[in-house]
Design a protein around this motif. Sequence first.
Motif, PDB file in Angstrom:
ATOM      1  N   ALA A  85       0.819  -1.213   0.000  1.00  0.00           N
ATOM      2  CA  ALA A  85       0.000   0.000   0.000  1.00  0.00           C
ATOM      3  C   ALA A  85       0.853   1.264   0.000  1.00  0.00           C
ATOM      4  CB  ALA A  85      -0.927   0.006   1.216  1.00  0.00           C
ATOM      5  N   MET A  86       2.024   1.196   0.633  1.00  0.00           N
ATOM      6  CA  MET A  86       2.840   2.396   0.815  1.00  0.00           C
ATOM      7  C   MET A  86       4.070   2.444  -0.077  1.00  0.00           C
ATOM      8  SD  MET A  86       2.817   2.697   4.923  1.00  0.00           S
ATOM      9  CE  MET A  86       3.874   4.122   4.867  1.00  0.00           C
ATOM     10  N   LEU A  87       4.402   1.357  -0.734  1.00  0.00           N
ATOM     11  CA  LEU A  87       5.633   1.278  -1.517  1.00  0.00           C
ATOM     12  C   LEU A  87       6.834   1.659  -0.658  1.00  0.00           C
ATOM     13  CD1 LEU A  87       4.363   2.892  -4.839  1.00  0.00           C
ATOM     14  CD2 LEU A  87       4.513   0.466  -4.295  1.00  0.00           C
ATOM     15  N   MET A  88       6.885   1.053   0.538  1.00  0.00           N
ATOM     16  CA  MET A  88       7.960   1.337   1.482  1.00  0.00           C
ATOM     17  C   MET A  88       8.706   0.043   1.756  1.00  0.00           C
ATOM     18  SD  MET A  88       7.637   2.849   5.366  1.00  0.00           S
ATOM     19  CE  MET A  88       7.184   4.510   4.922  1.00  0.00           C
ATOM     20  N   SER A  89      10.003   0.145   2.001  1.00  0.00           N
ATOM     21  CA  SER A  89      10.799  -1.042   2.316  1.00  0.00           C
ATOM     22  C   SER A  89      10.383  -1.601   3.672  1.00  0.00           C
ATOM     23  CB  SER A  89      12.281  -0.697   2.338  1.00  0.00           C
ATOM     24  OG  SER A  89      12.566   0.091   3.484  1.00  0.00           O
ATOM     25  N   SER A  90      10.695  -2.859   3.901  1.00  0.00           N
ATOM     26  CA  SER A  90      10.333  -3.468   5.184  1.00  0.00           C
ATOM     27  C   SER A  90      11.061  -2.780   6.336  1.00  0.00           C
ATOM     28  CB  SER A  90      10.626  -4.965   5.174  1.00  0.00           C
ATOM     29  OG  SER A  90      12.003  -5.201   4.984  1.00  0.00           O
ATOM     30  N   GLY A  91      12.316  -2.404   6.127  1.00  0.00           N
ATOM     31  CA  GLY A  91      13.063  -1.707   7.170  1.00  0.00           C
ATOM     32  C   GLY A  91      12.455  -0.358   7.495  1.00  0.00           C
ATOM     33  N   GLY A  92      12.061   0.371   6.473  1.00  0.00           N
ATOM     34  CA  GLY A  92      11.421   1.672   6.676  1.00  0.00           C
ATOM     35  C   GLY A  92      10.091   1.531   7.393  1.00  0.00           C
ATOM     36  N   LEU A  93       9.311   0.529   6.991  1.00  0.00           N
ATOM     37  CA  LEU A  93       8.016   0.307   7.621  1.00  0.00           C
ATOM     38  C   LEU A  93       8.185  -0.069   9.090  1.00  0.00           C
ATOM     39  CD1 LEU A  93       4.945   0.081   7.373  1.00  0.00           C
ATOM     40  CD2 LEU A  93       5.275  -2.307   6.792  1.00  0.00           C
ATOM     41  N   THR A  94       9.163  -0.907   9.381  1.00  0.00           N
ATOM     42  CA  THR A  94       9.410  -1.307  10.770  1.00  0.00           C
ATOM     43  C   THR A  94       9.754  -0.091  11.615  1.00  0.00           C
ATOM     44  OG1 THR A  94      10.137  -3.506  10.106  1.00  0.00           O
ATOM     45  CG2 THR A  94      10.883  -2.725  12.255  1.00  0.00           C
ATOM     46  N   ARG A  95      10.639   0.762  11.111  1.00  0.00           N
ATOM     47  CA  ARG A  95      11.057   1.956  11.844  1.00  0.00           C
ATOM     48  C   ARG A  95       9.867   2.882  12.096  1.00  0.00           C
ATOM     49  NH1 ARG A  95      11.884   6.660  10.040  1.00  0.00           N
ATOM     50  NH2 ARG A  95      12.150   6.038   7.882  1.00  0.00           N
TER      51      ARG A  95
END
Length: 153
Positions: A85-95
């Motif tokens: 949905a956000m086109l964000m990396s897993s690391g970015g989403l976790t942070r």
Amino acid sequence: MTSYLTIMTNTIEETVERMRRNWPEASADQARQVMTLTRHARLVQDAAQAALQGFGLTRSEFELLAALRSHAPPHRLTPSDLYDAMLMSSGGLTRVSKGLEARGLVSRPAGEGDGRSRPIELTHEGRDLVEKAMPAVQAAEAPLLHAMRCEQS
């Protein structure tokens, strides 16, 4: 703002003309389209970020909250659904999600599996905040979108 769009358009046209003269093998028309899209996107993102400062949110935090809010109650998605949905990396989403969780804006309901499959859910506080922030973001973006439409006419 319109003057900035005019300056931006003039700068792009100068670059395109320079490209046509000095690099005829490259597609100047495609370069114009990409530069225009990139610069317009930056303007809209900057306007949204400025509007979000009053709510104590970054654009990434707002986008995560808005992605959750756009789904039916209980406004809950798995991390993989949020990546999409956000086109964000897993690391970015976790942070981002950990920061929002620490502030009580999202929660991670207990469930089966590890952190990659545990859903992220919008809390009442998160819903209230994103619902207050959305009109401010859209109000900041609206004049830019209007100016861009006028520019294309």
